[in-house]
Write a protein that holds these residues in place. Structure first.
Motif, PDB file in Angstrom:
ATOM      1  N   PHE A  38      31.434  69.473  24.508  1.00 18.84           N
ATOM      2  CA  PHE A  38      32.057  68.233  24.964  1.00 18.84           C
ATOM      3  C   PHE A  38      31.148  67.026  24.758  1.00 18.84           C
ATOM      4  CE2 PHE A  38      35.057  70.872  27.521  1.00 18.84           C
ATOM      5  CZ  PHE A  38      36.213  70.377  26.932  1.00 18.84           C
ATOM      6  N   LEU A  39      29.844  67.178  24.923  1.00 16.89           N
ATOM      7  CA  LEU A  39      28.934  66.072  24.664  1.00 16.89           C
ATOM      8  C   LEU A  39      28.950  65.676  23.187  1.00 16.89           C
ATOM      9  CD1 LEU A  39      25.880  66.977  26.916  1.00 16.89           C
ATOM     10  CD2 LEU A  39      27.491  65.099  27.228  1.00 16.89           C
ATOM     11  N   VAL A  40      28.997  66.656  22.304  1.00 16.29           N
ATOM     12  CA  VAL A  40      29.074  66.358  20.871  1.00 16.29           C
ATOM     13  C   VAL A  40      30.391  65.660  20.547  1.00 16.29           C
ATOM     14  CG1 VAL A  40      29.252  67.424  18.583  1.00 16.29           C
ATOM     15  CG2 VAL A  40      27.486  68.173  20.177  1.00 16.29           C
ATOM     16  N   MET A  41      31.489  66.146  21.125  1.00 14.87           N
ATOM     17  CA  MET A  41      32.788  65.506  20.881  1.00 14.87           C
ATOM     18  C   MET A  41      32.802  64.088  21.438  1.00 14.87           C
ATOM     19  SD  MET A  41      34.444  67.577  19.080  1.00 14.87           S
ATOM     20  CE  MET A  41      36.005  66.741  19.093  1.00 14.87           C
ATOM     21  N   PHE A  42      32.206  63.871  22.597  1.00 13.34           N
ATOM     22  CA  PHE A  42      32.108  62.541  23.202  1.00 13.34           C
ATOM     23  C   PHE A  42      31.338  61.602  22.275  1.00 13.34           C
ATOM     24  CE2 PHE A  42      29.976  59.450  25.952  1.00 13.34           C
ATOM     25  CZ  PHE A  42      31.037  58.980  26.709  1.00 13.34           C
ATOM     26  N   ALA A  43      30.217  62.074  21.741  1.00 14.92           N
ATOM     27  CA  ALA A  43      29.405  61.253  20.847  1.00 14.92           C
ATOM     28  C   ALA A  43      30.156  60.926  19.560  1.00 14.92           C
ATOM     29  CB  ALA A  43      28.096  61.977  20.533  1.00 14.92           C
ATOM     30  N   ILE A  44      30.897  61.887  19.043  1.00 15.26           N
ATOM     31  CA  ILE A  44      31.649  61.637  17.811  1.00 15.26           C
ATOM     32  C   ILE A  44      32.760  60.628  18.046  1.00 15.26           C
ATOM     33  CG2 ILE A  44      33.243  62.712  16.167  1.00 15.26           C
ATOM     34  CD1 ILE A  44      31.493  65.244  16.346  1.00 15.26           C
ATOM     35  N   VAL A  45      33.525  60.813  19.117  1.00 16.61           N
ATOM     36  CA  VAL A  45      34.662  59.919  19.382  1.00 16.61           C
ATOM     37  C   VAL A  45      34.186  58.504  19.639  1.00 16.61           C
ATOM     38  CG1 VAL A  45      36.480  59.393  21.046  1.00 16.61           C
ATOM     39  CG2 VAL A  45      36.231  61.711  20.178  1.00 16.61           C
ATOM     40  N   PHE A  46      33.207  58.320  20.511  1.00 19.67           N
ATOM     41  CA  PHE A  46      32.767  56.972  20.838  1.00 19.67           C
ATOM     42  C   PHE A  46      31.839  56.388  19.774  1.00 19.67           C
ATOM     43  CE2 PHE A  46      34.291  58.379  24.957  1.00 19.67           C
ATOM     44  CZ  PHE A  46      35.069  57.283  25.307  1.00 19.67           C
ATOM     45  N   GLY A  47      31.309  57.202  18.901  1.00 13.88           N
ATOM     46  CA  GLY A  47      30.532  56.692  17.785  1.00 13.88           C
ATOM     47  C   GLY A  47      31.412  56.133  16.683  1.00 13.88           C
ATOM     48  N   LEU A  48      32.649  56.616  16.599  1.00 16.82           N
ATOM     49  CA  LEU A  48      33.566  56.151  15.562  1.00 16.82           C
ATOM     50  C   LEU A  48      34.357  54.922  15.974  1.00 16.82           C
ATOM     51  CD1 LEU A  48      34.982  59.559  14.274  1.00 16.82           C
ATOM     52  CD2 LEU A  48      33.271  58.110  13.189  1.00 16.82           C
ATOM     53  N   LEU A  49      34.404  54.619  17.276  1.00 20.31           N
ATOM     54  CA  LEU A  49      35.159  53.456  17.730  1.00 20.31           C
ATOM     55  C   LEU A  49      34.433  52.171  17.358  1.00 20.31           C
ATOM     56  CD1 LEU A  49      36.285  54.587  21.288  1.00 20.31           C
ATOM     57  CD2 LEU A  49      37.665  54.460  19.226  1.00 20.31           C
ATOM     58  N   PRO A  50      35.172  51.134  16.976  1.00 17.21           N
ATOM     59  CA  PRO A  50      34.509  49.864  16.641  1.00 17.21           C
ATOM     60  C   PRO A  50      34.005  49.172  17.899  1.00 17.21           C
ATOM     61  CG  PRO A  50      36.876  49.612  16.536  1.00 17.21           C
ATOM     62  CD  PRO A  50      36.609  51.078  16.788  1.00 17.21           C
ATOM     63  N   LEU A  51      32.940  48.393  17.741  1.00 12.90           N
ATOM     64  CA  LEU A  51      32.397  47.647  18.870  1.00 12.90           C
ATOM     65  C   LEU A  51      33.320  46.486  19.208  1.00 12.90           C
ATOM     66  CD1 LEU A  51      28.633  47.480  17.864  1.00 12.90           C
ATOM     67  CD2 LEU A  51      29.659  48.862  19.665  1.00 12.90           C
ATOM     68  N   PRO A  52      33.481  46.183  20.487  1.00  6.96           N
ATOM     69  CA  PRO A  52      34.327  45.031  20.841  1.00  6.96           C
ATOM     70  C   PRO A  52      33.647  43.730  20.414  1.00  6.96           C
ATOM     71  CG  PRO A  52      33.279  45.948  22.787  1.00  6.96           C
ATOM     72  CD  PRO A  52      32.955  46.874  21.647  1.00  6.96           C
ATOM     73  N   GLU A  53      34.471  42.760  20.039  1.00  6.09           N
ATOM     74  CA  GLU A  53      33.923  41.472  19.606  1.00  6.09           C
ATOM     75  C   GLU A  53      33.431  40.692  20.814  1.00  6.09           C
ATOM     76  OE1 GLU A  53      36.667  39.316  17.263  1.00  6.09           O
ATOM     77  OE2 GLU A  53      37.143  41.043  15.992  1.00  6.09           O
ATOM     78  N   LYS A  54      32.257  40.093  20.667  1.00  3.79           N
ATOM     79  CA  LYS A  54      31.710  39.291  21.754  1.00  3.79           C
ATOM     80  C   LYS A  54      32.224  37.860  21.612  1.00  3.79           C
ATOM     81  CE  LYS A  54      27.526  41.983  22.416  1.00  3.79           C
ATOM     82  NZ  LYS A  54      26.071  41.970  22.440  1.00  3.79           N
ATOM     83  N   VAL A  55      32.654  37.308  22.737  1.00 10.08           N
ATOM     84  CA  VAL A  55      33.139  35.938  22.732  1.00 10.08           C
ATOM     85  C   VAL A  55      32.011  35.026  23.179  1.00 10.08           C
ATOM     86  CG1 VAL A  55      34.824  34.357  23.723  1.00 10.08           C
ATOM     87  CG2 VAL A  55      35.461  36.730  23.258  1.00 10.08           C
ATOM     88  N   ASN A  56      31.719  34.046  22.343  1.00  5.18           N
ATOM     89  CA  ASN A  56      30.672  33.096  22.655  1.00  5.18           C
ATOM     90  C   ASN A  56      31.274  31.964  23.491  1.00  5.18           C
ATOM     91  OD1 ASN A  56      28.434  31.552  22.810  1.00  5.18           O
ATOM     92  ND2 ASN A  56      28.054  31.479  20.583  1.00  5.18           N
ATOM     93  N   GLU A  57      30.731  31.723  24.674  1.00  2.79           N
ATOM     94  CA  GLU A  57      31.293  30.718  25.584  1.00  2.79           C
ATOM     95  C   GLU A  57      31.192  29.306  25.000  1.00  2.79           C
ATOM     96  OE1 GLU A  57      29.436  31.113  29.361  1.00  2.79           O
ATOM     97  OE2 GLU A  57      30.130  33.157  29.657  1.00  2.79           O
ATOM     98  N   CYS A  58      30.225  29.026  24.194  1.00  3.61           N
ATOM     99  CA  CYS A  58      30.047  27.689  23.614  1.00  3.61           C
ATOM    100  C   CYS A  58      31.143  27.384  22.589  1.00  3.61           C
ATOM    101  CB  CYS A  58      28.691  27.563  22.941  1.00  3.61           C
ATOM    102  SG  CYS A  58      27.325  27.733  24.110  1.00  3.61           S
TER     103      CYS A  58
END
Length: 61
Positions: A38-58
């Motif tokens: 399950f740890l390996v599957m967790f790492a694979i699934v969340f490693g393949l997801l794209p990072l959320p875009e950061k919104v710059n307040e400025c």
């Protein structure tokens, strides 16, 4: 000859399942393997997801 080896195997098999320490050890080893899986599957699934875009307040103003 086959009857002798079968009888010996059945005796050993019954002795194994009657010992609670052997059953507990088998359970612990199984849980460890499942946890690693399950740890390996967790790492694979969340490693393949794209990072959320950061919104710059400025930039919002």
């Amino acid at each position: 000859m086959d009857k002798v080896t079968t009888r010996e195997n059945l005796t050993w098999n019954n002795e194994f399942w009657e010992n609670p320490w052997d059953q507990g050890g088998l359970a612990v080893i199984s849980l460890f393997i499942i946890m690693i899986f399950f740890l390996v599957m967790f790492a694979i699934v969340f490693g393949l997801l794209p990072l959320p875009e950061k919104v710059n307040e400025c930039e919002e103003d």
